[in-house]
Design an enzyme around this catalytic site. Structure first.
Site: not given
Ligand code: EPZ
Length: 434
Positions: A321, A413, A130, A135, A36-37
């Site tokens: 995840d 999802r 969410c 996020r 998915k991701n």
């Molecule tokens: C991706 O989300 C995945 N989603 C998530 O999977 C997964 O949990 C996550 O990466 C971490 O592995 C998709 O790819 C669609 P991040 P993403 O930006 O890109 C903080 C699932 O269950 N952050 O790496 O949104 C953020 O708040 C989903 O399939 C900032 O602070 O994750 C989080 O605490 C859930 N500022 C951490 O970084 C930013 O600008 C990791 O988020 C961006 C992120």
């Protein structure tokens, strides 16, 4: 299994739910769908060219359907047959995806990078938080700004515009404050058509980022440092079409490894790429499971489970995840386990539902202490988010009695045909629809 709908079930089917009778061992082989991701961000990357992009192994999920609607709203043409998706973005006529769609799928925000690079303008609603955390997307926006985009955020809308006379972004060095998967992907998709060289430091190293680089390279991009935390992109003037296959879903594969673990079963899971789940494999072996690579698949044999502890981290650390599904398995392990969730501030909502099923879990801030119990008992439970839903399904496979799981919107999802796959492995599981 279908003995018609009894009185109880009639009361229960106001919303779709799963009915699972626990206590069965599983056996056989399960086929893992595309990731998915990865598929979501590859679909966003297809906006970067006016040629056809053919994606294979695309999972049949509601998130994919939502992303398809977003691409359609921008003017792309899609042809979806089974797990093949052909996308043509030669006639994009809109640079602003609708709020309703973006609001229901965070990953759609990642389109801002490809839309901006391709059309010179992108106006994307802020995705908002969410259930698992606030996020923020500050790193996405900071990256686009560093590449020369003029950014305005007003009325919940992020407007990014290229103002340079060349109508191109300008390569630069970007040091990410956290190795965000989404921010790395957004910046990559913007930098591939920029003028000059971009270096992303503290980049995310997740396999889904590597898969995106795989597609972009197949489209003619010039990228170095794949799989490392320093990625170098040398911008090109145009990208062309490509035919690309999405990697298998490591989180779905991990979930089925844990299904074998919690039911003390032997399963073959394929396709499976061990390098995508090293931290999880280590913890499963520490818990007493035996894993053997078998061609493109893996065979897991599980017996008595021992307690283990871990903290979620960016790749190659333990993936957040799989935190909830792994916790489910540890509720049945001998001894006490400690799990610390460091990626999201609100991703322990499955704990009260597992406690409802008789699990012994004590929460303290971002850490859960799980004391193994000899049995779980069935109860009506509700999933709070995608991975929490998988955790409840796993617990219900061993619970004494019949469990009813609500909140399937979350499960659908991210898991394709979850109950069908489990049923083919011998589980007593049914979906009750209103
Ligand atoms: C991706 O989300 C995945 N989603 C998530 O999977 C997964 O949990 C996550 O990466 C971490 O592995 C998709 O790819 C669609 P991040 P993403 O930006 O890109 C903080 C699932 O269950 N952050 O790496 O949104 C953020 O708040 C989903 O399939 C900032 O602070 O994750 C989080 O605490 C859930 N500022 C951490 O970084 C930013 O600008 C990791 O988020 C961006 C992120």
């Amino acid at each position: 299994m279908n003995k018609g709908v009894g009185i109880n079930e009639a009361n229960h089917t106001l919303t779709p739910q799963l009915k699972v009778t626990g206590g069965r061992k599983l056996s056989g082989e399960v086929r893992i769908s595309g990731a998915k991701n990865s598929a979501l961000v590859l679909m966003a990357a297809s906006l970067l060219t006016d040629d056809d992009i053919n994606l294979r192994n695309v999972p049949p999920l509601t998130d994919i359907a939502c992303m398809s609607n977003i691409l359609l709203s921008l003017g792309a043409k899609l042809d979806h047959r089974v797990d093949n998706l052909s996308i043509n973005s030669s006639n994009l006529n809109n640079s602003s995806p609708p709020y309703e769609l973006v609001n229901s799928l965070r990953a759609s925000f990642f389109c801002i990078g490809s839309l901006l690079a391709r059309m010179g303008i992108a106006q994307v609603p802020l995705p908002g938080g969410c259930r698992i955390g606030t996020r923020p997307v500050a790193e996405h926006i900071r990256g686009l700004h560093a590449l020369g985009a003029k950014i305005e955020i007003e009325h919940g809308l992020v407007s990014a515009v290229i103002t340079s006379p060349q109508h191109r972004l300008r390569g630069t060095n970007i040091q990410l404050r956290c190795p965000s998967v989404g921010a790395t992907e957004t910046i990559l998709m913007a930098a591939v058509l920029a003028e000059g060289e971009t270096v992303i430091q503290n980049a995310a190293r997740e396999p889904e980022v590597t898969d995106l680089i795989g597609l972009l390279t197949a489209m003619g991009a010039n990228i170095h440092g794949t799989g490392t935390s320093t990625i170098k992109v040398i911008g090109v003037r145009r990208l062309h079409g490509a035919d690309y296959s999405v990697i298998p879903d490591r989180i779905e594969a991990g979930t089925f490894l844990l299904a074998a673990g919690i039911t003390k079963s032997t399963l073959r899971i394929a396709p499976f790429i061990p390098e995508h789940l090293t931290a999880v494999i280590d913890k499963l072996q520490e818990a007493g499971c035996i894993l053997k690579q078998d061609g493109i698949g893996v065979i897991i044999q599980a017996n008595e489970l021992k307690s283990v502890s871990f903290t979620t981290q960016p790749f190659p650390g333990f993936p957040t995840d799989l935190q909830a599904p792994f916790m489910s398995m540890l509720t049945m392990a001998k001894g006490a386990s400690l799990i610390t969730e460091k990626i999201y501030e609100n991703r322990l909502q499955h704990v009260p539902e597992l406690q409802r099923m008789g699990a012994s879990i004590v929460l303290h801030k971002d850490t859960a202490l799980i004391k193994g119990v000899s049995k779980l008992s069935a109860a009506p439970v509700t999933a709070s988010d995608l991975r929490a839903s998988a955790a409840l399904v796993l617990a219900s496979l061993v619970a004494d009695g019949t469990t009813y799981i609500r909140g399937l919107y979350h499960l659908d999802r991210g898991y394709a045909f979850m109950e069908k796959k489990l049923r083919s492995l011998g589980a007593y599981i049914d979906r009750l629809n209103p």
